[in-house]
Write a protein that holds these residues in place. Structure first.
Motif, PDB file in Angstrom:
ATOM      1  N   PHE A 186      37.254  39.579  54.436  1.00 27.42           N
ATOM      2  CA  PHE A 186      36.590  39.279  53.161  1.00 27.42           C
ATOM      3  C   PHE A 186      36.394  37.775  52.996  1.00 27.42           C
ATOM      4  O   PHE A 186      37.048  37.141  52.164  1.00 27.42           O
ATOM      5  N   PRO A 187      35.504  37.181  53.764  1.00 23.32           N
ATOM      6  CA  PRO A 187      35.342  35.721  53.741  1.00 23.32           C
ATOM      7  C   PRO A 187      34.834  35.165  52.410  1.00 23.32           C
ATOM      8  O   PRO A 187      34.874  33.961  52.202  1.00 23.32           O
ATOM      9  N   TYR A 188      34.418  36.020  51.509  1.00 27.97           N
ATOM     10  CA  TYR A 188      33.968  35.553  50.194  1.00 27.97           C
ATOM     11  C   TYR A 188      35.133  35.113  49.304  1.00 27.97           C
ATOM     12  O   TYR A 188      34.938  34.439  48.299  1.00 27.97           O
ATOM     13  N   ILE A 189      36.359  35.462  49.678  1.00 33.26           N
ATOM     14  CA  ILE A 189      37.527  35.092  48.871  1.00 33.26           C
ATOM     15  C   ILE A 189      37.947  33.668  49.223  1.00 33.26           C
ATOM     16  O   ILE A 189      38.069  33.317  50.395  1.00 33.26           O
ATOM     17  N   GLU A 190      38.165  32.872  48.195  1.00 27.97           N
ATOM     18  CA  GLU A 190      38.595  31.481  48.379  1.00 27.97           C
ATOM     19  C   GLU A 190      40.079  31.349  48.070  1.00 27.97           C
ATOM     20  O   GLU A 190      40.594  32.018  47.180  1.00 27.97           O
ATOM     21  N   PHE A 191      40.722  30.460  48.822  1.00 26.15           N
ATOM     22  CA  PHE A 191      42.165  30.263  48.669  1.00 26.15           C
ATOM     23  C   PHE A 191      42.487  28.804  48.436  1.00 26.15           C
ATOM     24  O   PHE A 191      41.895  27.925  49.062  1.00 26.15           O
ATOM     25  N   ALA A 192      43.463  28.570  47.573  1.00 23.12           N
ATOM     26  CA  ALA A 192      44.030  27.226  47.437  1.00 23.12           C
ATOM     27  C   ALA A 192      44.784  26.927  48.733  1.00 23.12           C
ATOM     28  O   ALA A 192      45.230  27.838  49.443  1.00 23.12           O
ATOM     29  N   GLY A 193      44.932  25.648  49.035  1.00 20.96           N
ATOM     30  CA  GLY A 193      45.588  25.255  50.280  1.00 20.96           C
ATOM     31  C   GLY A 193      47.005  25.766  50.425  1.00 20.96           C
ATOM     32  O   GLY A 193      47.472  26.026  51.530  1.00 20.96           O
ATOM     33  N   THR A 196      44.950  35.328  40.871  1.00 24.83           N
ATOM     34  CA  THR A 196      43.709  34.647  41.266  1.00 24.83           C
ATOM     35  C   THR A 196      43.058  35.386  42.433  1.00 24.83           C
ATOM     36  O   THR A 196      41.838  35.583  42.450  1.00 24.83           O
ATOM     37  N   PHE A 197      43.862  35.788  43.392  1.00 25.59           N
ATOM     38  CA  PHE A 197      43.353  36.578  44.511  1.00 25.59           C
ATOM     39  C   PHE A 197      42.740  37.881  44.007  1.00 25.59           C
ATOM     40  O   PHE A 197      41.638  38.268  44.414  1.00 25.59           O
ATOM     41  N   LEU A 198      43.451  38.566  43.116  1.00 29.52           N
ATOM     42  CA  LEU A 198      42.995  39.864  42.631  1.00 29.52           C
ATOM     43  C   LEU A 198      41.700  39.765  41.822  1.00 29.52           C
ATOM     44  O   LEU A 198      40.920  40.726  41.788  1.00 29.52           O
ATOM     45  N   THR A 199      41.467  38.629  41.198  1.00 28.89           N
ATOM     46  CA  THR A 199      40.216  38.477  40.441  1.00 28.89           C
ATOM     47  C   THR A 199      39.016  38.272  41.355  1.00 28.89           C
ATOM     48  O   THR A 199      37.878  38.430  40.919  1.00 28.89           O
ATOM     49  N   GLN A 200      39.268  37.941  42.606  1.00 34.61           N
ATOM     50  CA  GLN A 200      38.174  37.685  43.534  1.00 34.61           C
ATOM     51  C   GLN A 200      37.804  38.892  44.404  1.00 34.61           C
ATOM     52  O   GLN A 200      36.648  39.028  44.815  1.00 34.61           O
ATOM     53  N   ILE A 201      38.760  39.738  44.712  1.00 28.54           N
ATOM     54  CA  ILE A 201      38.492  40.853  45.623  1.00 28.54           C
ATOM     55  C   ILE A 201      37.809  41.993  44.868  1.00 28.54           C
ATOM     56  O   ILE A 201      38.114  42.243  43.699  1.00 28.54           O
ATOM     57  N   ILE A 209      50.143  37.230  54.364  1.00 30.74           N
ATOM     58  CA  ILE A 209      49.506  38.403  54.972  1.00 30.74           C
ATOM     59  C   ILE A 209      48.179  38.692  54.279  1.00 30.74           C
ATOM     60  O   ILE A 209      47.176  38.992  54.934  1.00 30.74           O
ATOM     61  N   LEU A 210      48.166  38.587  52.952  1.00 27.86           N
ATOM     62  CA  LEU A 210      46.915  38.789  52.205  1.00 27.86           C
ATOM     63  C   LEU A 210      45.860  37.781  52.640  1.00 27.86           C
ATOM     64  O   LEU A 210      44.690  38.127  52.839  1.00 27.86           O
ATOM     65  N   ARG A 211      46.283  36.542  52.773  1.00 23.90           N
ATOM     66  CA  ARG A 211      45.342  35.486  53.154  1.00 23.90           C
ATOM     67  C   ARG A 211      44.742  35.747  54.542  1.00 23.90           C
ATOM     68  O   ARG A 211      43.526  35.673  54.720  1.00 23.90           O
TER      69      ARG A 211
END
Length: 172
Positions: free
Chosen positions: A143-150, A14-19, A134-136
């Motif tokens: 890269f504030p455009y990336i969204e994270f689950a809690g 999910t992270f990789l699809t956003q960056i 660390i990625l988060r």
């Protein structure tokens, strides 16, 4: 334990699809001028090393001697493809619950320890969560455009503790 590892790899995907590909390979001051892709490569190589080791009879498991693939660090599509491959491998393989010999280049010299596939699956899970944290932190900084689950990058023990703490607070 296999499903938990598949799930943590899904979080990574999910992270990789956003960056963006450019941001994935961009050197970051926070990471000592290394790209965020280095954290991803590191995690993926541990899974690759584990799966390769258990596919061989009486094989030695050595994360220190894993093959390094710089394409996983610099080419976003390679990392995405590898995550999908690893998820499929974990799901399709009957991972034997066997004893392993883990070899590590410790500061005091080479060590060999007895481990098991179950223990190593737990290690892979916790190791990956640590690197997701660390990625988060890195992504939130650059890269504030990336969204994270809690729960992205939050250890399972921490999640459980927070849930129990919140439950006890609501019972007051």
């Amino acid at each position: 334990m296999i499903q938990q590892n598949v799930s943590i790899l899904a979080q990574l995907q999910t992270f990789l699809t956003q960056i963006s590909p450019q941001d994935y390979s961009r050197p970051l001051p926070l990471l000592q001028a290394q790209p965020i892709g280095r954290q991803v490569r590191h995690c993926l190589e541990f899974y690759i090393c584990f799966l390769e080791s258990i596919s061989k009879p009486n094989a030695l498991l050595s994360y220190d001697k894993r093959k390094r693939d710089l394409r996983l660090e610099t080419i976003l599509e390679e990392a995405q493809a590898q995550v999908l491959f690893l998820q499929k491998q974990l799901q399709k393989q009957q991972i034997p619950l066997v004893e392993l010999i883990l070899e590590s280049d410790a500061p005091q010299g080479k060590m060999r320890l007895v481990s098991s596939t179950e223990r190593e699956l737990l290690y892979l899970l916790e190791h990956t969560v640590h690197h997701l944290a660390i990625l988060r932190l890195s992504a939130q900084c650059y890269f504030p455009y990336i969204e994270f689950a809690g729960d992205f990058g939050v250890a399972y023990a921490t999640q459980k503790n927070e849930a129990e703490s919140n439950a006890s607070k609501s019972n007051c």
